[in-house]
Write an enzyme that holds these catalytic residues in place. Structure first.
Site, PDB file in Angstrom:
ATOM      1  N   GLY A  87       0.735  -1.128  -0.345  1.00 49.57           N
ATOM      2  CA  GLY A  87       0.376  -0.032   0.260  1.00 49.57           C
ATOM      3  C   GLY A  87       1.718   0.987   0.075  1.00 49.57           C
ATOM      4  O   GLY A  87       0.738   2.208  -0.399  1.00 49.57           O
ATOM      5  N   ARG A  88       2.427   1.113   0.686  1.00 59.30           N
ATOM      6  CA  ARG A  88       2.711   2.493   0.462  1.00 59.30           C
ATOM      7  C   ARG A  88       4.463   1.902  -0.432  1.00 59.30           C
ATOM      8  O   ARG A  88       5.105   2.364   0.108  1.00 59.30           O
ATOM      9  CB  ARG A  88       3.181   2.851   1.974  1.00 59.30           C
ATOM     10  N   LYS A 108       9.914   2.439  -0.300  1.00 63.88           N
ATOM     11  CA  LYS A 108       8.987   2.678   0.713  1.00 63.88           C
ATOM     12  C   LYS A 108       8.656   4.200   1.236  1.00 63.88           C
ATOM     13  O   LYS A 108       9.215   4.294   1.512  1.00 63.88           O
ATOM     14  CB  LYS A 108       9.789   1.994   1.867  1.00 63.88           C
ATOM     15  N   ASP A 120      -1.960   6.500   2.585  1.00 68.25           N
ATOM     16  CA  ASP A 120      -2.112   7.381   1.888  1.00 68.25           C
ATOM     17  C   ASP A 120      -0.330   7.000   1.192  1.00 68.25           C
ATOM     18  O   ASP A 120       0.243   7.961   0.367  1.00 68.25           O
ATOM     19  CB  ASP A 120      -1.093   8.789   2.777  1.00 68.25           C
ATOM     20  N   ASP A 247       2.141 -11.393   7.347  1.00 64.07           N
ATOM     21  CA  ASP A 247       2.621 -10.658   6.294  1.00 64.07           C
ATOM     22  C   ASP A 247       3.861  -9.863   6.366  1.00 64.07           C
ATOM     23  O   ASP A 247       4.929  -9.392   5.134  1.00 64.07           O
ATOM     24  CB  ASP A 247       1.571  -9.409   5.366  1.00 64.07           C
ATOM     25  N   ASP A 257      10.644  -5.367   7.764  1.00 64.65           N
ATOM     26  CA  ASP A 257       9.700  -4.580   8.660  1.00 64.65           C
ATOM     27  C   ASP A 257       9.732  -4.567  10.191  1.00 64.65           C
ATOM     28  O   ASP A 257       9.385  -5.120  10.820  1.00 64.65           O
ATOM     29  CB  ASP A 257       8.007  -5.252   8.549  1.00 64.65           C
TER      30      ASP A 257
END
Ligand code: AMP
Ligand code: MG
Length: 486
Positions: A87-88, A108, A120, A247, A257
């Protein structure tokens, strides 16, 4: 500048969405990892920092890139979400490094993608610097992790709890395929998709399995073993990942992450830092159990490939899950035996470690400093070790049992202090120091960030210049909560 050779973009369309980064207003290079760039065969013109920043921020798409956002699903804190996806984050493409290994290059925080949901697509400066620091520290500690190629300020604000400065992080990974990538196809009943992905992963990460009797059962085992080894090593340095959702678990066995992750200062087996992990699901000592749980979710995806006969497939998968437990135990004891300077396996090694950890927990002793001080004890000086405890009686008794063990070792006494120092770091990225680096950077001062990175490059050395970075936080300096804060 990049010699791209993109394989993921050649997979069927359902694996990703092609998407270009959204340009940012004022890209400014914060940090560029020249050493890593040269390993990756990336040619940069450092005399043109503006162009470099523009490329690393996503304003200029380099030649040969095939930008895409990967599709994936995942269990977040135990709840299944059938569609997450990048998503980003946008994959620029892949390069083959000097050793012949294929590596992903990813932006990223490069803007929205079809997977952004309500987000966003951006990243804030703080989390970008945190990921830079911790992922590079992990690498220097010898623990498989994604790498930091660059951090770039965007010159724009992002809105989290407050307005924050925006940044883009350029990440390098063996690949970004996760347990959740398999779940994406399995959840849709798309066995063909699962198979395409499994074949891709075998080709890319585990080519030796192609000739295995049952390549998909062998794949499950290989991934399980890679994770068992990784998590044992996390425990060995007091690392709490903080958000071990499916994930966020790679197929390659790299740590990925670094949102709410943290290193232990004072030892407690149930330590949690993440502000959103209220139940302690991802606490320090729960990590192996969660690793196994995640591998079970992967196993469910692979069942139809493992055997047409469902019962046989389940039996094979269950066998691997059992092996995960044994493998983790073996990896864990190997890590901690080395931390104690033991070279041979003996009865009761595990108990000796547990005994020390339980004293550490009772006395809130610093995880890193206690183990490091064993090197001094191995040189005959117990003071530093005992000084890490508030009450010396039990640790002194423990030292005596440790010495009993050492007495039964083949004569390795001369090499022992160095061997202990080689696996017990003096410097870890302590949470309060990361916080300090981020706070200064928010005011435009990157000097502490730079200094911390320099110190963390050689975590097994005690360099007097960095002695302030070795000590635990004072009560006022303590940071007990970390935030995903993306
Ligand atoms: P994470 O917890 O960082 O692993 O992210 C979980 C999911 O949320 C992934 O699908 C991310 O792509 C998505 N996500 C996180 N932050 C943002 C953001 N600022 N904009 C869009 N998607 C995001
Ligand atoms: Mg993630």
């Amino acid at each position: 500048m990049f010699h791209f050779d993109n394989s993921y973009s050649r997979l069927p369309e359902k694996f990703f969405a092609s998407v270009y980064p959204e340009p940012v207003e004022g890209p400014k290079l914060l940090k560029f990892n020249e050493k890593l760039a040269s390993e990756l065969g990336i040619e940069v013109d450092l005399s043109d920092p503006d162009r470099l920043a523009a490329t690393l921020a996503g304003n200029v798409v380099p030649q040969g890139a095939s930008p895409l956002a990967m599709a994936y699903a995942g269990h977040q804190f135990g709840n299944f979400v059938p569609q997450l996806g990048d998503g980003r984050a946008i994959l620029l493409g892949e390069v083959v490094d000097q050793k012949g290994l294929r590596r992903d290059i990813q932006w990223k925080g490069a803007g929205p993608t079809p997977f952004s949901r309500r987000g966003d697509g951006r990243a804030a400066l703080g989390p970008v610097l945190r990921e830079y620091i911790v992922s590079e520290a992990m690498h220097a500690l010898g623990i498989p992790a994604t790498r930091a190629l660059a951090a770039v300020a965007t010159g724009e604000q992002v809105y989290r709890e407050m307005p924050e400065q925006g940044a883009v992080f350029v990440r390098v990974a063996a690949s970004h395929v996760r347990v959740g990538t398999f779940q994406f196809f399995a959840a849709r009943g798309d066995t063909e998709g699962v198979k395409t992905l499994a074949d891709y992963v075998i080709d890319r990460h585990y080519p030796q399995l192609k000739s295995a009797e049952n390549p998909y059962a062998a794949l499950l085992r290989a991934i399980a073993f890679a994770q068992a080894a990784l998590i044992a090593r996390w425990l060995g340095i007091g690392f709490v990942h903080g958000v071990m959702n499916t994930d966020n678990m790679t197929i390659s066995g790299e740590t990925i992450d670094f949102g709410p992750c943290a290193f232990l200062d004072e030892y407690h087996q149930m330590k949690v830092f993440s502000s959103i992990d209220q139940g302690g699901r991802y606490a320090y000592r729960n990590q192996p159990g969660i690793g196994q749980w995640n591998i079970a979710r992967l196993a469910e995806c692979l069942l139809p490939l493992i055997d047409e006969d469902q019962d046989k497939a389940v039996e094979a998968a269950n066998a691997v899950l059992g092996e995960f437990g044994e493998r983790f135990q073996a990896e864990w004891i190997a890590v901690f035996r080395a931390k104690l300077g033991l070279v041979t396996q003996g009865e009761g090694d595990g108990e000796l470690v547990q005994e020390l950890m339980s004293i550490m927990q009772q006395q809130e002793a610093d995880f890193t400093l206690v183990f490091r001080a064993l090197a001094n004890a191995a040189e005959g000086d117990d003071e530093r070790f005992l000084g890490e405890f508030s009450e010396p009686e039990k640790p002194a008794e423990w030292l005596a049992s440790w010495r009993n063990k050492l007495a039964a070792e083949p004569d390795a006494a001369a090499a022992r202090p160095a061997a202990i120092r080689a696996v017990n770091p003096a410097i870890i990225p302590r949470n309060h120091r990361i916080q300090e680096a981020i706070s200064a950077a928010n005011y435009g001062d990157l000097s502490f960030f730079e200094r911390l990175l320099e110190a963390l490059e050689k975590p097994y050395e005690e360099r007097p210049d960095f002695s302030d970075l070795m000590t635990p936080p004072t009560p006022e300096e303590r940071v007990t909560r970390t935030f995903c804060g993306t």
